[in-house]
Design an enzyme around this catalytic site. Structure first.
Site, PDB file in Angstrom:
ATOM      1  N   GLU A 159      -5.117   4.906   6.873  1.00  0.00           N
ATOM      2  CA  GLU A 159      -4.827   4.017   5.511  1.00  0.00           C
ATOM      3  C   GLU A 159      -5.425   6.012   4.737  1.00  0.00           C
ATOM      4  O   GLU A 159      -4.735   6.480   3.412  1.00  0.00           O
ATOM      5  CB  GLU A 159      -5.668   3.675   5.181  1.00  0.00           C
ATOM      6  CG  GLU A 159      -4.956   2.912   3.530  1.00  0.00           C
ATOM      7  CD  GLU A 159      -5.674   1.835   3.038  1.00  0.00           C
ATOM      8  OE1 GLU A 159      -5.460   0.236   4.016  1.00  0.00           O
ATOM      9  OE2 GLU A 159      -6.553   1.547   2.050  1.00  0.00           O
ATOM     10  N   ARG A 175       0.962  -1.400   0.408  1.00  0.00           N
ATOM     11  CA  ARG A 175      -0.261   0.122   0.428  1.00  0.00           C
ATOM     12  C   ARG A 175       0.822   1.554   0.006  1.00  0.00           C
ATOM     13  O   ARG A 175       0.666   2.377   0.701  1.00  0.00           O
ATOM     14  CB  ARG A 175      -0.876  -0.070   0.868  1.00  0.00           C
ATOM     15  CG  ARG A 175      -1.593  -1.007   1.583  1.00  0.00           C
ATOM     16  CD  ARG A 175      -2.662  -1.526  -0.055  1.00  0.00           C
ATOM     17  NE  ARG A 175      -3.703  -2.264   0.280  1.00  0.00           N
ATOM     18  CZ  ARG A 175      -3.360  -3.931   0.203  1.00  0.00           C
ATOM     19  NH1 ARG A 175      -2.533  -3.570  -0.956  1.00  0.00           N
ATOM     20  NH2 ARG A 175      -4.304  -4.544   0.057  1.00  0.00           N
ATOM     21  N   SER A 178     -11.035   1.043   4.176  1.00  0.00           N
ATOM     22  CA  SER A 178     -11.238   0.403   5.008  1.00  0.00           C
ATOM     23  C   SER A 178      -9.759   2.243   5.466  1.00  0.00           C
ATOM     24  O   SER A 178      -9.383   2.487   4.894  1.00  0.00           O
ATOM     25  CB  SER A 178      -9.334  -0.526   4.747  1.00  0.00           C
ATOM     26  OG  SER A 178      -9.849  -1.386   4.084  1.00  0.00           O
TER      27      SER A 178
HETATM   28  P1  NAP Z   1      -9.648  -9.950   4.817  1.00  0.00           P
HETATM   29  O1  NAP Z   1     -10.011 -10.880   3.694  1.00  0.00           O
HETATM   30  O2  NAP Z   1      -9.740  -9.617   6.156  1.00  0.00           O
HETATM   31  O3  NAP Z   1      -8.244  -9.646   5.151  1.00  0.00           O
HETATM   32  C1  NAP Z   1      -7.605  -9.185   6.765  1.00  0.00           C
HETATM   33  C2  NAP Z   1      -5.712  -8.856   6.846  1.00  0.00           C
HETATM   34  O4  NAP Z   1      -5.595 -10.454   6.292  1.00  0.00           O
HETATM   35  C3  NAP Z   1      -5.017  -8.655   5.771  1.00  0.00           C
HETATM   36  O5  NAP Z   1      -3.828  -7.668   6.056  1.00  0.00           O
HETATM   37  C4  NAP Z   1      -5.074  -9.725   4.210  1.00  0.00           C
HETATM   38  O6  NAP Z   1      -3.688  -8.897   3.919  1.00  0.00           O
HETATM   39  C5  NAP Z   1      -4.268 -10.634   5.204  1.00  0.00           C
HETATM   40  N1  NAP Z   1      -4.843 -11.671   4.293  1.00  0.00           N
HETATM   41  C6  NAP Z   1      -5.960 -12.198   4.473  1.00  0.00           C
HETATM   42  N2  NAP Z   1      -5.804 -13.232   4.142  1.00  0.00           N
HETATM   43  C7  NAP Z   1      -4.537 -14.173   3.711  1.00  0.00           C
HETATM   44  C8  NAP Z   1      -4.568 -14.785   2.775  1.00  0.00           C
HETATM   45  N3  NAP Z   1      -4.977 -16.096   2.534  1.00  0.00           N
HETATM   46  N4  NAP Z   1      -3.219 -14.808   2.860  1.00  0.00           N
HETATM   47  C9  NAP Z   1      -2.275 -13.547   3.366  1.00  0.00           C
HETATM   48  N5  NAP Z   1      -3.057 -12.200   3.491  1.00  0.00           N
HETATM   49  C10 NAP Z   1      -4.202 -12.243   4.108  1.00  0.00           C
HETATM   50  O7  NAP Z   1      -9.685  -7.901   4.754  1.00  0.00           O
HETATM   51  P2  NAP Z   1     -10.666  -7.157   3.875  1.00  0.00           P
HETATM   52  O8  NAP Z   1     -10.567  -6.002   5.280  1.00  0.00           O
HETATM   53  O9  NAP Z   1     -12.448  -8.033   4.371  1.00  0.00           O
HETATM   54  O10 NAP Z   1     -10.227  -6.970   2.435  1.00  0.00           O
HETATM   55  C11 NAP Z   1     -10.241  -7.393   2.079  1.00  0.00           C
HETATM   56  C12 NAP Z   1      -9.240  -7.686   0.691  1.00  0.00           C
HETATM   57  O11 NAP Z   1      -9.216  -6.204  -0.128  1.00  0.00           O
HETATM   58  C13 NAP Z   1      -7.553  -7.815   1.102  1.00  0.00           C
HETATM   59  O12 NAP Z   1      -6.695  -8.157   0.497  1.00  0.00           O
HETATM   60  C14 NAP Z   1      -7.692  -5.786   1.322  1.00  0.00           C
HETATM   61  O13 NAP Z   1      -6.257  -6.145   1.918  1.00  0.00           O
HETATM   62  C15 NAP Z   1      -8.134  -5.195   0.200  1.00  0.00           C
HETATM   63  N6  NAP Z   1      -8.100  -3.869   0.234  1.00  0.00           N
HETATM   64  C16 NAP Z   1      -7.174  -3.112   0.052  1.00  0.00           C
HETATM   65  C17 NAP Z   1      -7.702  -1.480  -0.347  1.00  0.00           C
HETATM   66  C18 NAP Z   1      -6.439  -0.737  -0.945  1.00  0.00           C
HETATM   67  O14 NAP Z   1      -5.595  -1.495  -1.602  1.00  0.00           O
HETATM   68  N7  NAP Z   1      -6.524   0.043  -0.622  1.00  0.00           N
HETATM   69  C19 NAP Z   1      -8.581  -1.373   0.358  1.00  0.00           C
HETATM   70  C20 NAP Z   1      -8.798  -2.547   1.454  1.00  0.00           C
HETATM   71  C21 NAP Z   1      -9.235  -3.188   1.299  1.00  0.00           C
HETATM   72  P3  NAP Z   1      -3.773  -7.986   2.748  1.00  0.00           P
HETATM   73  O15 NAP Z   1      -4.026  -6.907   2.864  1.00  0.00           O
HETATM   74  O16 NAP Z   1      -2.375  -8.183   1.718  1.00  0.00           O
HETATM   75  O17 NAP Z   1      -4.450  -8.801   1.615  1.00  0.00           O
END
Ligand code: NAP
Length: 338
Positions: free
Chosen positions: A334, A164, A238
């Site tokens: 963020e 990020r 987020s």
């Molecule tokens: P989530 O799926 O509950 O995941 C929470 C955290 O756990 C994140 O840091 C995610 O890493 C990590 N995670 C979950 N499963 C994983 C796996 N199999 N391997 C490695 N890391 C894992 O998160 P959420 O808030 O519902 O969001 C879903 C996805 O959308 C996530 O990938 C999140 O990063 C992404 N997102 C991105 C943005 C942005 O780019 N601004 C904003 C909101 C959400 P990662 O973050 O590396 O995936």
């Protein structure tokens, strides 16, 4: 190119915060951007380059110039047997761009479906979701250096992408305006469905033959079920970054919180879901006035209608304090706070 004064920003930030910009200008093509920047009106003032307004919290009126980038256009560039270069203007809506690529049967961005914001903001924080980051298919971007008014091309290495983050969030912050981004997308996509949420959603749909569209649809369903409806409730997705901690600290925390998830991250450390800690502390669904924590995703702060930015910020600070006290981890926003 009209410079408007005391311009309301409520409809230009997804939190729906009712503040005004001292000056506001919309720039609809690259020539307008170059012309506005070269005339120098912004030079002795605070300024803000606004894309989709989806990652921003205004806590007061903006006492400077807001430049809203509304450039549009997507074009196919060079093609090889394996891949195609696709160039999109900074003002294109990100999700519409992803859908455009999927309908052209070009793979690589489908896991990033429904991320709010515009194309120009995607490389700045190297958006990512479900095991894919935009850097994985990034080819180059064109950006206007504001001081010299020169257009510079950056390749992937020069953008210094991290989790990020990129050079545009660090040493080059507020120095460039991103004009367009080019991605190398695959004609023979390799599906990335490793994340648990996607696997469960695809298994639930009971369909074995994957397509880019099916993955995108599954991700849209997951995100829509967790995130507030943007038409009804303001938010900026987020609010906090998922923190990275050392392996030792993670092992130590596991003794007290055996359910604490952790995923191997950069430099041998662990990524901890901030949402898990916030939820664990009972914040999920909390509401004070019109400022609250989303009831389905603890990482998302919401404006139920008339919260002002300082109320949201106060809530964010309370959450930070309670996470730090309980887990010894400092949560970093963020969202950009003004
Ligand atoms: P989530 O799926 O509950 O995941 C929470 C955290 O756990 C994140 O840091 C995610 O890493 C990590 N995670 C979950 N499963 C994983 C796996 N199999 N391997 C490695 N890391 C894992 O998160 P959420 O808030 O519902 O969001 C879903 C996805 O959308 C996530 O990938 C999140 O990063 C992404 N997102 C991105 C943005 C942005 O780019 N601004 C904003 C909101 C959400 P990662 O973050 O590396 O995936």
């Amino acid at each position: 190119m009209l410079i408007k004064e005391n311009f309301p920003l409520k409809q230009f930030n997804t939190f729906g915060i009712d503040v005004k910009a001292k000056y506001f200008v919309e720039l609809k093509n690259d020539d307008e951007i170059v012309s506005f920047i070269s005339k120098g009106f912004w030079r002795d003032k605070k300024f803000l380059i606004l894309n989709g307004g989806s990652n921003i919290l205004f806590t007061k009126d903006f006492d400077g110039v807001v430049m809203k980038i509304i450039t549009r256009g997507i074009e196919l560039k060079d093609e090889t047997e394996e891949s195609t270069l696709v160039k999109a203007k900074a003002g294109e809506n990100w999700h519409q761009f992803v859908c455009w690529c999927i309908s052209a049967n070009l793979g690589g961005l489908e896991n990033l479906s429904l991320i709010p914001g515009n194309v120009g903001a995607a490389p700045i924080q190297n958006i990512g979701a479900y095991g894919v980051e935009q850097k994985d298919v990034f080819e180059s971007l064109e950006a206007l250096e504001m001081n010299s008014c020169k257009i510079i091309t950056f390749n992937r290495k020069e953008c210094k992408f991290g989790y990020r983050s990129s050079i545009f969030k660090k040493e080059l912050k507020n120095k460039y305006i991103i004009l367009s981004v080019t991605y190398r997308l695959s004609k023979k996509p390799v599906f990335n469905t490793g994340y648990g949420d996607i696997q469960r959603e695809l298994a639930g749909a009971g369909d074995k033959e994957l397509t880019l569209k099916k993955i995108s649809d599954a991700i849209c369903r997951i995100r829509s079920s967790k995130l507030p409806d943007p038409v009804k409730i303001g938010s900026a997705g987020s609010f906090f970054k998922n923190p990275a901690i050392s392996r030792e600290k993670y092992i130590d925390l596991l003794k007290k919180y055996p359910g604490l998830p952790g995923y191997p991250g950069e430099k041998g450390g662990y990524k901890i879901p901030a949402g898990w800690m916030i939820d664990h502390l009972g914040w999920k669904g909390f509401r004070h006035g019109d400022a609250g924590v989303c009831a389905t995703q603890a990482l998302v702060l919401v404006n139920y209608g008339h919260a002002d930015g300082s109320e949201i910020l106060k809530l964010a600070q309370k959450i930070q304090e309670s996470v730090e006290t309980e887990f010894g981890i400092i949560l970093e926003p963020e969202v950009n706070i003004y």
